[in-house]
Enzyme design. Sequence first.
Site, mmCIF file in Angstrom:
data_model
loop_
_atom_site.group_PDB
_atom_site.id
_atom_site.type_symbol
_atom_site.label_atom_id
_atom_site.label_comp_id
_atom_site.label_asym_id
_atom_site.label_seq_id
_atom_site.Cartn_x
_atom_site.Cartn_y
_atom_site.Cartn_z
ATOM 1 C CG ASN A 98 36.049 30.575 30.950
ATOM 2 O OD1 ASN A 98 35.620 29.487 30.564
ATOM 3 N ND2 ASN A 98 35.264 31.590 31.267
ATOM 4 C CB CYS A 108 30.538 29.001 30.463
ATOM 5 S SG CYS A 108 31.623 30.157 29.639
ATOM 6 C CG HIS A 130 32.511 27.394 34.015
ATOM 7 N ND1 HIS A 130 33.319 26.910 33.014
ATOM 8 C CD2 HIS A 130 32.331 28.714 33.747
ATOM 9 C CE1 HIS A 130 33.604 27.901 32.173
ATOM 10 N NE2 HIS A 130 33.021 28.997 32.591
HETATM 11 N N1 ACO Z 1 45.461 43.685 32.470
HETATM 12 C C1 ACO Z 1 45.647 44.784 33.198
HETATM 13 N N2 ACO Z 1 44.639 45.614 33.546
HETATM 14 C C2 ACO Z 1 43.411 45.285 33.132
HETATM 15 C C3 ACO Z 1 43.155 44.154 32.359
HETATM 16 C C4 ACO Z 1 44.246 43.323 32.030
HETATM 17 N N3 ACO Z 1 44.108 42.207 31.286
HETATM 18 N N4 ACO Z 1 41.832 44.089 32.091
HETATM 19 C C5 ACO Z 1 41.270 45.144 32.691
HETATM 20 N N5 ACO Z 1 42.224 45.883 33.318
HETATM 21 C C6 ACO Z 1 42.060 47.110 34.085
HETATM 22 C C7 ACO Z 1 40.806 47.839 33.760
HETATM 23 O O1 ACO Z 1 40.972 48.650 32.611
HETATM 24 C C8 ACO Z 1 40.566 48.639 35.005
HETATM 25 O O2 ACO Z 1 41.400 49.766 34.972
HETATM 26 P P1 ACO Z 1 40.881 51.180 35.558
HETATM 27 O O3 ACO Z 1 40.624 50.909 37.002
HETATM 28 O O4 ACO Z 1 42.015 52.095 35.262
HETATM 29 O O5 ACO Z 1 39.633 51.469 34.776
HETATM 30 C C9 ACO Z 1 41.073 47.725 36.106
HETATM 31 O O6 ACO Z 1 41.932 46.760 35.464
HETATM 32 C C10 ACO Z 1 39.972 46.992 36.832
HETATM 33 O O7 ACO Z 1 39.099 46.386 35.860
HETATM 34 P P2 ACO Z 1 37.800 45.661 36.276
HETATM 35 O O8 ACO Z 1 37.102 45.190 35.053
HETATM 36 O O9 ACO Z 1 37.042 46.521 37.224
HETATM 37 O O10 ACO Z 1 38.421 44.415 37.073
HETATM 38 P P3 ACO Z 1 37.693 43.335 37.900
HETATM 39 O O11 ACO Z 1 38.241 43.305 39.256
HETATM 40 O O12 ACO Z 1 36.206 43.379 37.748
HETATM 41 O O13 ACO Z 1 38.221 42.012 37.189
HETATM 42 C C11 ACO Z 1 37.452 40.350 35.641
HETATM 43 C C12 ACO Z 1 37.895 41.783 35.819
HETATM 44 C C13 ACO Z 1 38.615 39.430 35.973
HETATM 45 C C14 ACO Z 1 37.040 40.138 34.192
HETATM 46 C C15 ACO Z 1 36.299 40.073 36.591
HETATM 47 O O14 ACO Z 1 35.311 41.031 36.463
HETATM 48 C C16 ACO Z 1 35.687 38.722 36.349
HETATM 49 O O15 ACO Z 1 36.310 37.712 36.548
HETATM 50 N N6 ACO Z 1 34.421 38.710 35.947
HETATM 51 C C17 ACO Z 1 33.746 37.474 35.647
HETATM 52 C C18 ACO Z 1 34.088 37.143 34.270
HETATM 53 C C19 ACO Z 1 33.888 35.707 34.054
HETATM 54 O O16 ACO Z 1 34.165 34.881 34.884
HETATM 55 N N7 ACO Z 1 33.406 35.428 32.894
HETATM 56 C C20 ACO Z 1 33.212 34.140 32.504
HETATM 57 C C21 ACO Z 1 31.994 33.567 33.143
HETATM 58 S S1 ACO Z 1 30.879 33.102 31.977
HETATM 59 C C22 ACO Z 1 31.768 32.270 30.946
HETATM 60 O O17 ACO Z 1 32.571 31.506 31.400
HETATM 61 C C23 ACO Z 1 31.652 32.552 29.495
#
Ligand code: ACO
Length: 329
Positions: free
Chosen positions: A286, A119, A256
Amino acid sequence: MAHATETLRSVVLGVGSYLPQRCLSNADLEKMVDTTDEWILKRTGIRQRYIAAEGEMTSMLATKAAEDALKAANISAQDIDLIIVATATPDYTFPSTATQVQAALGITHGVAFDVAAVCSGFVFGVATADKFLTSGSHKRALVIGAETFSRILDWNDRTTCVLFGDGAGAMVLEARKSEGSVADRGVLTTHLRSDGRHREKLYVDGGPSTTGKAGHLRMMGKEVFRHAVGMVTDVMTDAFAATGTTAADLDWFVPHQANERIIDASADKLGIDMAKIVKTVSLHGNTSAASIPLALATAVKDGRIKPGQLVMIEAMGGGFTWGSALIRW
Ligand code: ACO
């Protein structure tokens, strides 16, 4: 006679972009995995993303974005002597995607190569081109971020497949004489970092030397989130320190586009006015290395970014890698 402090600077001549035709909405994803529009929007800000057609490869998206950027720059492909493609989803293990773009543009002189920083790739590409141009070795560069992440997603994994999309963006840079002041046009400073200890937090579980297959993207989302804001604000602080500028001097912040919450938290930490943020994450998802040039092209085309303005770009991605570039447009 040349001014004593005269130096070379990489000036932006134009930006361009290309998106595949097929748009995949959150509602479409609801039919594919156990997710909801509400969950995706609330956690990421993403509403839709674009998906490359069968047989549509990264180099094809990159070439279309490059043609758009050349048109905006009002120069011919033959004027380019350096092509850098930032991608984590190359057409082939080799040759590089950049050489395929070079051939598609009909260029047989100069040099073309890929950079791999996921990224952060576009920022790494701009920084690399800037070193070539300001050394005087090359005159005009095409820096392209292009990805087909749809090909490395596990479409059964709802925690990752809802986040990414395909696309490409490109920038034309030209070496021009400059007095070297912060007010002069061009790339003012670049700051790149990496730390390979974070490999397992964001990686692809395959490759030529491990499984012999391309593999699928795996991510510990919470861990990535935890590191992202600190890392990108560090390299932006470095850019301000190197140029004697502050967040208040910025006209546009073009981060980004991974997640709206990361973008807002980064801007908030540095006191960047929310009205100065260019956000396209809702429209494109993304797109990894393509996200910044796609956002730049959007904001130039709609008239927001204008010559003479101060623009900060930054990114963080797999590796981890992270970096910033401060540009007088
Ligand atoms: N739909 C519905 N529920 C979901 C989904 C989905 N697509 N994905 C996960 N869940 C559920 C999980 O299973 C979890 O359920 P549980 O509480 O029963 O276990 C719940 O939602 C919460 O999941 P978390 O992973 O804790 O959610 P979080 O608030 O951390 O959000 C996310 C997840 C959006 C991926 C966040 O962590 C994030 O944005 N992280 C950064 C990722 C990123 O930006 N990556 C790219 C940067 S680097 C690059 O660009 C390559």
